[in-house]
Each structure stands twice: as structure tokens, then as C-alpha cells.
Design a protein around this motif. Structure first.
Motif, mmCIF file in Angstrom:
data_model
loop_
_atom_site.group_PDB
_atom_site.id
_atom_site.type_symbol
_atom_site.label_atom_id
_atom_site.label_comp_id
_atom_site.label_asym_id
_atom_site.label_seq_id
_atom_site.Cartn_x
_atom_site.Cartn_y
_atom_site.Cartn_z
ATOM 1 N N LEU A 1 -0.385 -50.657 7.034
ATOM 2 C CA LEU A 1 -0.489 -50.156 6.421
ATOM 3 C C LEU A 1 1.723 -48.918 6.507
ATOM 4 O O LEU A 1 1.693 -47.682 6.268
ATOM 5 N N VAL A 2 1.539 -49.041 8.370
ATOM 6 C CA VAL A 2 2.918 -48.595 8.000
ATOM 7 C C VAL A 2 3.838 -49.287 9.742
ATOM 8 O O VAL A 2 3.430 -50.572 9.756
ATOM 9 N N ILE A 3 4.586 -49.117 9.163
ATOM 10 C CA ILE A 3 5.677 -49.584 9.809
ATOM 11 C C ILE A 3 6.978 -48.559 10.123
ATOM 12 O O ILE A 3 7.638 -48.212 10.154
ATOM 13 N N ASP A 4 7.000 -48.692 11.445
ATOM 14 C CA ASP A 4 7.976 -47.590 12.360
ATOM 15 C C ASP A 4 8.931 -48.263 12.735
ATOM 16 O O ASP A 4 8.299 -49.293 14.243
ATOM 17 N N TRP A 5 10.336 -48.164 12.671
ATOM 18 C CA TRP A 5 11.644 -48.659 13.699
ATOM 19 C C TRP A 5 11.197 -47.227 14.202
ATOM 20 O O TRP A 5 11.704 -46.147 14.706
ATOM 21 N N VAL A 6 11.357 -47.462 15.796
ATOM 22 C CA VAL A 6 11.607 -47.590 16.988
ATOM 23 C C VAL A 6 13.286 -47.459 17.756
ATOM 24 O O VAL A 6 12.897 -48.537 17.938
ATOM 25 N N HIS B 1 2.365 -39.556 14.759
ATOM 26 C CA HIS B 1 2.660 -38.746 13.349
ATOM 27 C C HIS B 1 2.622 -40.587 13.093
ATOM 28 O O HIS B 1 2.777 -41.072 11.771
ATOM 29 N N ARG B 2 2.814 -41.721 13.859
ATOM 30 C CA ARG B 2 2.337 -43.305 13.423
ATOM 31 C C ARG B 2 0.749 -43.081 12.280
ATOM 32 O O ARG B 2 0.536 -43.350 11.381
ATOM 33 N N LEU B 3 -0.287 -42.355 13.245
ATOM 34 C CA LEU B 3 -1.291 -42.308 12.957
ATOM 35 C C LEU B 3 -1.515 -41.081 11.521
ATOM 36 O O LEU B 3 -2.710 -41.777 10.445
ATOM 37 N N GLU B 4 -0.750 -40.155 11.490
ATOM 38 C CA GLU B 4 -1.203 -39.456 10.192
ATOM 39 C C GLU B 4 -0.461 -40.347 9.486
ATOM 40 O O GLU B 4 -1.348 -40.298 7.714
ATOM 41 N N HIS C 1 10.781 -44.031 10.577
ATOM 42 C CA HIS C 1 11.847 -44.109 11.618
ATOM 43 C C HIS C 1 11.444 -43.219 13.091
ATOM 44 O O HIS C 1 11.611 -41.729 12.829
ATOM 45 N N ASP C 2 11.801 -43.353 13.767
ATOM 46 C CA ASP C 2 10.334 -42.571 14.919
ATOM 47 C C ASP C 2 9.630 -41.698 14.932
ATOM 48 O O ASP C 2 9.438 -40.156 14.843
#
Length: 170
Positions: free
Chosen positions: A86-91, A146-149, A164-165
Motif C-alpha cells: 500500500l505504501v512506500i515511505d522514505w524516512v 501520515h503513512r496510515l492515511e 518522503h517522510d
């Protein structure tokens, strides 16, 4: 002169040197699980403050989806297949931490039988609960909220999100 694949031993030594000096990324793999009412499963980890989604960190040479399944099995006794990204987030680097790739997979909807036996299976979790989406958002740290949203948006339209973040990339 740089070695070539024509000399396999020298070529592999050259590639190993490059592998040893390239950046390594930490990978977090969380899972969005829901009950039949659409409430979201949150867990309370013992290793950090606040509520979280089930999941955890990938081990060396472990794929993110395997890490998510392993964590679900270890922490909750759940065997979930398949998982949809569902989500890829670069932190970005923060505090003592280098950067990280954080993913959320869709684990689907748990049925009443699965929920009836659901409990923390190890010392990494103190409790769990199913929570309406608005309450889940309020219970999570900013980045994870934010990732869950984004994960909920991806569920509704079927398109994975890249962040991104925690912020969407235009």
C-alpha cells in the motif's frame, strides 16, 4: 584496470568491495489489518512509546513482505498471505537513526475466529485493540499517521503511495 566478468574471481571480488561500501537501508514492514467493521488493528509495543501498526524491522537479507509475515506470526500468531503493498515511505535521517524505507502492506480483514484468538504472543507487545480510523489516526505518531492515511487512500483506489517522510510526492 577494472576486472571484467571474463575473470569471475576478480569480478566477484570487485563487486563484493562495492557491496561492502554502499549504503545499507533499514526496512520497516507494517501491516494494515481490519475487523469486519472496518476498525484498524493497533498494537502497543514495549520497546517504544505509543501505539503502532503490527509489523517490524526486516532482518538482514529478508524481503519486506517476509519480514511483515514473520512479525505477524511472532507477535500475534497470525499467518497472513498474500500481502499487497500500500505504501512506500522514505524516512530521512533523524536523531541517531540513518534513513529508512518504511512500508505498509494490506493484510486484509480478519474474521471473527481469527479475532477471538488474537493476543500478543511475545514480550514485544503489551496489548492490542481494534480502533475506528479517526481514533487510530489520533493514537499514532505523526510519521505513522501520515503513512496510515496514505494506506487508507491506497485501499480505496488500488494505487500504492510513495512518500518522503510521510508526505506525498507530486
Amino acid at each position: 584496470m577494472r576486472p571484467t566478468p571474463a575473470d569471475p574471481a576478480a569480478w566477484n571480488a570487485y563487486l563484493a568491495e562495492g557491496n561492502a561500501t554502499q549504503a545499507r537501508k533499514r526496512v520497516a514492514a507494517d501491516v494494515l489489518l481490519r475487523d469486519e467493521e472496518g476498525r484498524i488493528l493497533l498494537v502497543n509495543p514495549t520497546c517504544k512509546p505509543g501505539w503502532d501498526l503490527p509489523g517490524g524491522m526486516a532482518e538482514a537479507n529478508e524481503s519486506p513482505d517476509d519480514a511483515a509475515r514473520r512479525e505477524l506470526k511472532e507477535e500475534l500468531g497470525l499467518g497472513i498471505r498474500p500481502l499487497r503493498l500500500l505504501v512506500i515511505d522514505w524516512v530521512a535521517p533523524h536523531g541517531p537513526w540513518d534513513d529508512q524505507i518504511a512500508l505498509i502492506f494490506d493484510g486484509g480483514t480478519l474474521d471473527a475466529d481469527q479475532i477471538a484468538i488474537l493476543r500478543p504472543h511475545d514480550q514485544e507487545l503489551s496489548e492490542l485493540r481494534f480502533t475506528p480510523a479517526a481514533e487510530a489516526m489520533a493514537a499514532l505518531r505523526d510519521r505513522l499517521r501520515h503513512r496510515l492515511e496514505a494506506a487508507l487512500e491506497a485501499l480505496s483506489d488500488g494505487a500504492p503511495r510513495y512518500l518522503h517522510d510521510g508526505a506525498a510526492i507530486a
